[in-house]
Motif scaffolding. Structure first.
Motif, PDB file in Angstrom:
ATOM      1  N   PHE A   1       1.194  -1.400  -0.053  1.00 43.60           N
ATOM      2  CA  PHE A   1      -0.155   0.427  -0.117  1.00 43.60           C
ATOM      3  C   PHE A   1       0.733   1.336  -0.248  1.00 43.60           C
ATOM      4  O   PHE A   1       0.389   2.158  -0.684  1.00 43.60           O
ATOM      5  N   ARG A   2       1.989   1.216   1.153  1.00 41.45           N
ATOM      6  CA  ARG A   2       2.985   2.530   0.824  1.00 41.45           C
ATOM      7  C   ARG A   2       3.518   2.590  -0.694  1.00 41.45           C
ATOM      8  O   ARG A   2       3.478   3.943  -0.853  1.00 41.45           O
ATOM      9  N   ALA A   3       3.888   1.158  -0.542  1.00 42.54           N
ATOM     10  CA  ALA A   3       4.581   1.655  -2.251  1.00 42.54           C
ATOM     11  C   ALA A   3       3.390   2.370  -3.414  1.00 42.54           C
ATOM     12  O   ALA A   3       4.178   2.997  -4.059  1.00 42.54           O
ATOM     13  N   ALA A   4       2.324   1.656  -3.276  1.00 44.63           N
ATOM     14  CA  ALA A   4       1.555   2.429  -4.480  1.00 44.63           C
ATOM     15  C   ALA A   4       1.091   4.000  -4.227  1.00 44.63           C
ATOM     16  O   ALA A   4       1.081   4.831  -5.459  1.00 44.63           O
ATOM     17  N   THR A   5       0.852   4.567  -2.831  1.00 50.39           N
ATOM     18  CA  THR A   5       0.527   5.705  -2.421  1.00 50.39           C
ATOM     19  C   THR A   5       1.689   6.161  -3.180  1.00 50.39           C
ATOM     20  O   THR A   5       1.720   7.563  -2.985  1.00 50.39           O
ATOM     21  N   ALA A   6       3.129   5.965  -2.530  1.00 55.21           N
ATOM     22  CA  ALA A   6       4.139   6.733  -2.817  1.00 55.21           C
ATOM     23  C   ALA A   6       4.693   7.173  -3.961  1.00 55.21           C
ATOM     24  O   ALA A   6       5.318   8.480  -4.132  1.00 55.21           O
TER      25      ALA A   6
ATOM     26  N   GLY B   1       2.461   7.558  -7.197  1.00 54.66           N
ATOM     27  CA  GLY B   1       0.747   7.848  -8.245  1.00 54.66           C
ATOM     28  C   GLY B   1       0.855   6.704  -9.358  1.00 54.66           C
ATOM     29  O   GLY B   1       2.610   7.228  -9.885  1.00 54.66           O
ATOM     30  N   PRO B   2      -0.409   6.159  -9.957  1.00 53.54           N
ATOM     31  CA  PRO B   2      -0.368   5.589 -11.192  1.00 53.54           C
ATOM     32  C   PRO B   2      -0.026   6.678 -12.494  1.00 53.54           C
ATOM     33  O   PRO B   2       0.288   6.518 -13.886  1.00 53.54           O
ATOM     34  N   LEU B   3      -0.163   7.587 -12.196  1.00 53.54           N
ATOM     35  CA  LEU B   3      -0.426   9.045 -13.836  1.00 53.54           C
ATOM     36  C   LEU B   3       1.087   9.177 -12.988  1.00 53.54           C
ATOM     37  O   LEU B   3       1.828   9.141 -14.526  1.00 53.54           O
ATOM     38  N   ILE B   4       1.299  10.386 -12.977  1.00 57.21           N
ATOM     39  CA  ILE B   4       3.568  10.604 -13.174  1.00 57.21           C
ATOM     40  C   ILE B   4       3.870  10.622 -11.921  1.00 57.21           C
ATOM     41  O   ILE B   4       4.973  11.071 -11.763  1.00 57.21           O
ATOM     42  N   GLY B   5       4.175   9.329 -10.972  1.00 57.20           N
ATOM     43  CA  GLY B   5       4.971   9.015  -9.981  1.00 57.20           C
ATOM     44  C   GLY B   5       5.089   9.476  -9.172  1.00 57.20           C
ATOM     45  O   GLY B   5       6.162   9.274  -7.936  1.00 57.20           O
ATOM     46  N   ASP B   6       4.185  10.555  -8.619  1.00 55.05           N
ATOM     47  CA  ASP B   6       4.552  11.290  -7.446  1.00 55.05           C
ATOM     48  C   ASP B   6       3.529  10.995  -6.360  1.00 55.05           C
ATOM     49  O   ASP B   6       2.101  10.157  -6.482  1.00 55.05           O
ATOM     50  N   MET B   7       3.494  10.900  -5.242  1.00 55.91           N
ATOM     51  CA  MET B   7       2.954  11.206  -4.278  1.00 55.91           C
ATOM     52  C   MET B   7       1.337  11.205  -3.895  1.00 55.91           C
ATOM     53  O   MET B   7       1.041  11.420  -4.937  1.00 55.91           O
ATOM     54  N   VAL B   8       0.583  10.673  -3.929  1.00 51.26           N
ATOM     55  CA  VAL B   8      -1.016   9.980  -3.432  1.00 51.26           C
ATOM     56  C   VAL B   8      -1.131  10.684  -2.630  1.00 51.26           C
ATOM     57  O   VAL B   8      -1.012  10.521  -1.878  1.00 51.26           O
ATOM     58  N   HIS B   9      -2.528  11.529  -3.149  1.00 52.19           N
ATOM     59  CA  HIS B   9      -2.669  12.447  -1.363  1.00 52.19           C
ATOM     60  C   HIS B   9      -3.901  12.550  -1.821  1.00 52.19           C
ATOM     61  O   HIS B   9      -4.990  11.732  -2.513  1.00 52.19           O
ATOM     62  N   GLY B  10      -4.670  12.143  -0.251  1.00 52.42           N
ATOM     63  CA  GLY B  10      -6.580  11.767  -0.414  1.00 52.42           C
ATOM     64  C   GLY B  10      -6.883  11.206  -0.507  1.00 52.42           C
ATOM     65  O   GLY B  10      -7.647  11.278  -1.024  1.00 52.42           O
TER      66      GLY B  10
ATOM     67  N   ARG C   1      -2.391   0.666  -7.058  1.00 53.11           N
ATOM     68  CA  ARG C   1      -2.605   1.332  -8.385  1.00 53.11           C
ATOM     69  C   ARG C   1      -3.643   1.142  -8.807  1.00 53.11           C
ATOM     70  O   ARG C   1      -4.011   2.242  -9.992  1.00 53.11           O
ATOM     71  N   GLN C   2      -4.014   0.124  -9.927  1.00 56.44           N
ATOM     72  CA  GLN C   2      -5.163  -0.117 -10.618  1.00 56.44           C
ATOM     73  C   GLN C   2      -6.113   0.257  -9.572  1.00 56.44           C
ATOM     74  O   GLN C   2      -7.133   1.020 -10.766  1.00 56.44           O
ATOM     75  N   SER C   3      -6.935   0.426  -9.037  1.00 52.63           N
ATOM     76  CA  SER C   3      -8.072   0.667  -8.112  1.00 52.63           C
ATOM     77  C   SER C   3      -7.590   2.207  -8.674  1.00 52.63           C
ATOM     78  O   SER C   3      -8.623   2.986  -8.854  1.00 52.63           O
ATOM     79  N   LEU C   4      -6.918   2.912  -7.928  1.00 55.11           N
ATOM     80  CA  LEU C   4      -6.470   4.251  -8.014  1.00 55.11           C
ATOM     81  C   LEU C   4      -6.370   4.891  -9.244  1.00 55.11           C
ATOM     82  O   LEU C   4      -7.370   5.763  -9.866  1.00 55.11           O
ATOM     83  N   LEU C   5      -6.305   3.991 -10.536  1.00 59.74           N
ATOM     84  CA  LEU C   5      -6.828   4.429 -12.045  1.00 59.74           C
ATOM     85  C   LEU C   5      -7.981   4.202 -12.285  1.00 59.74           C
ATOM     86  O   LEU C   5      -8.621   4.635 -13.366  1.00 59.74           O
ATOM     87  N   GLY C   6      -8.590   3.141 -12.217  1.00 60.02           N
ATOM     88  CA  GLY C   6      -9.917   2.740 -12.309  1.00 60.02           C
ATOM     89  C   GLY C   6     -11.020   4.547 -11.348  1.00 60.02           C
ATOM     90  O   GLY C   6     -12.531   4.607 -11.763  1.00 60.02           O
ATOM     91  N   ALA C   7     -10.306   5.213 -10.764  1.00 63.98           N
ATOM     92  CA  ALA C   7     -11.401   5.906  -9.363  1.00 63.98           C
ATOM     93  C   ALA C   7     -11.136   7.295 -10.275  1.00 63.98           C
ATOM     94  O   ALA C   7     -11.541   8.287  -9.722  1.00 63.98           O
TER      95      ALA C   7
ATOM     96  N   PRO D   1      -8.275   9.160 -11.744  1.00 68.83           N
ATOM     97  CA  PRO D   1      -7.470  10.302 -10.795  1.00 68.83           C
ATOM     98  C   PRO D   1      -7.417  11.483 -11.185  1.00 68.83           C
ATOM     99  O   PRO D   1      -7.417  11.910 -12.681  1.00 68.83           O
ATOM    100  N   ARG D   2      -7.052  12.500 -10.296  1.00 72.31           N
ATOM    101  CA  ARG D   2      -6.807  14.235 -10.786  1.00 72.31           C
ATOM    102  C   ARG D   2      -5.489  14.609 -10.265  1.00 72.31           C
ATOM    103  O   ARG D   2      -4.501  13.669  -9.555  1.00 72.31           O
ATOM    104  N   LEU D   3      -4.339  15.207 -11.599  1.00 69.95           N
ATOM    105  CA  LEU D   3      -3.548  15.785 -11.117  1.00 69.95           C
ATOM    106  C   LEU D   3      -4.061  17.060 -10.109  1.00 69.95           C
ATOM    107  O   LEU D   3      -4.280  17.771 -11.131  1.00 69.95           O
ATOM    108  N   LEU D   4      -2.826  17.484  -9.480  1.00 68.83           N
ATOM    109  CA  LEU D   4      -3.148  18.552  -8.921  1.00 68.83           C
ATOM    110  C   LEU D   4      -1.752  19.386  -9.376  1.00 68.83           C
ATOM    111  O   LEU D   4      -1.057  19.399  -9.539  1.00 68.83           O
ATOM    112  N   GLU D   5      -2.684  20.467  -9.616  1.00 67.98           N
ATOM    113  CA  GLU D   5      -1.610  21.572  -9.873  1.00 67.98           C
ATOM    114  C   GLU D   5      -1.135  22.315  -9.414  1.00 67.98           C
ATOM    115  O   GLU D   5      -1.664  23.102  -8.474  1.00 67.98           O
ATOM    116  N   PRO D   6       0.291  22.502  -9.226  1.00 64.01           N
ATOM    117  CA  PRO D   6       1.060  23.164  -7.602  1.00 64.01           C
ATOM    118  C   PRO D   6       1.038  24.947  -8.759  1.00 64.01           C
ATOM    119  O   PRO D   6       1.018  24.834  -9.445  1.00 64.01           O
TER     120      PRO D   6
END
Length: 116
Positions: free
Chosen positions: A37-42, A44-53, A86-92, A94-99
């Motif tokens: 779980f920690r590896a998947a959220t560290a 993320g599936p979109l750009i490899g950045d940490m998953v939040h929320g 990771r597959q669950s995150l993709l199925g949900a 996901p959105r990228l947060l704009e800094p």
């Protein structure tokens, strides 16, 4: 329950469905699931950045219990957990947060128009 890399926003909850066949997960399996779980959220599936929320709820885990090759089995549990999250995150969807950054630029008067 385990928290991801961002302890305030990402969590894993384990609430396996009670049934006559239900067997409690061993500590090694729990550790492997949490690590996956920690590896998947560290990363993320979109750009490899940490998953939040994100909250992930583990409902059922069917892991064969055997005493031989336990290290290999734990690595497989970790890898499978990471892939499932990771597959669950993709199925949900996901959105990228704009800094958004605020910067202060110091320059000479002649260059002010070029900066705007």
């Amino acid at each position: 329950m385990a928290t991801g890399n961002d302890a305030h926003a990402t969590s894993l909850r384990h609430s396996a469905v009670a049934s006559p066949q239900h067997v409690k997960l061993s500590q090694a399996h729990r550790s492997a699931i949490i690590a996956g779980f920690r590896a998947a959220t560290a990363a993320g599936p979109l750009i490899g950045d940490m998953v939040h929320g994100v909250g992930v709820k583990l409902i059922f885990a069917d892991i064969e219990h055997s005493n031989h090759i336990s290290n290999v089995r734990d690595a497989i549990v970790l890898s499978t957990t990471r892939n499932a999250v990771r597959q669950s995150l993709l199925g949900a969807r996901p959105r990228l947060l704009e800094p958004v950054y605020e910067i202060e630029v110091l320059t000479i008067a002649e260059c002010v128009e070029q900066i705007r």
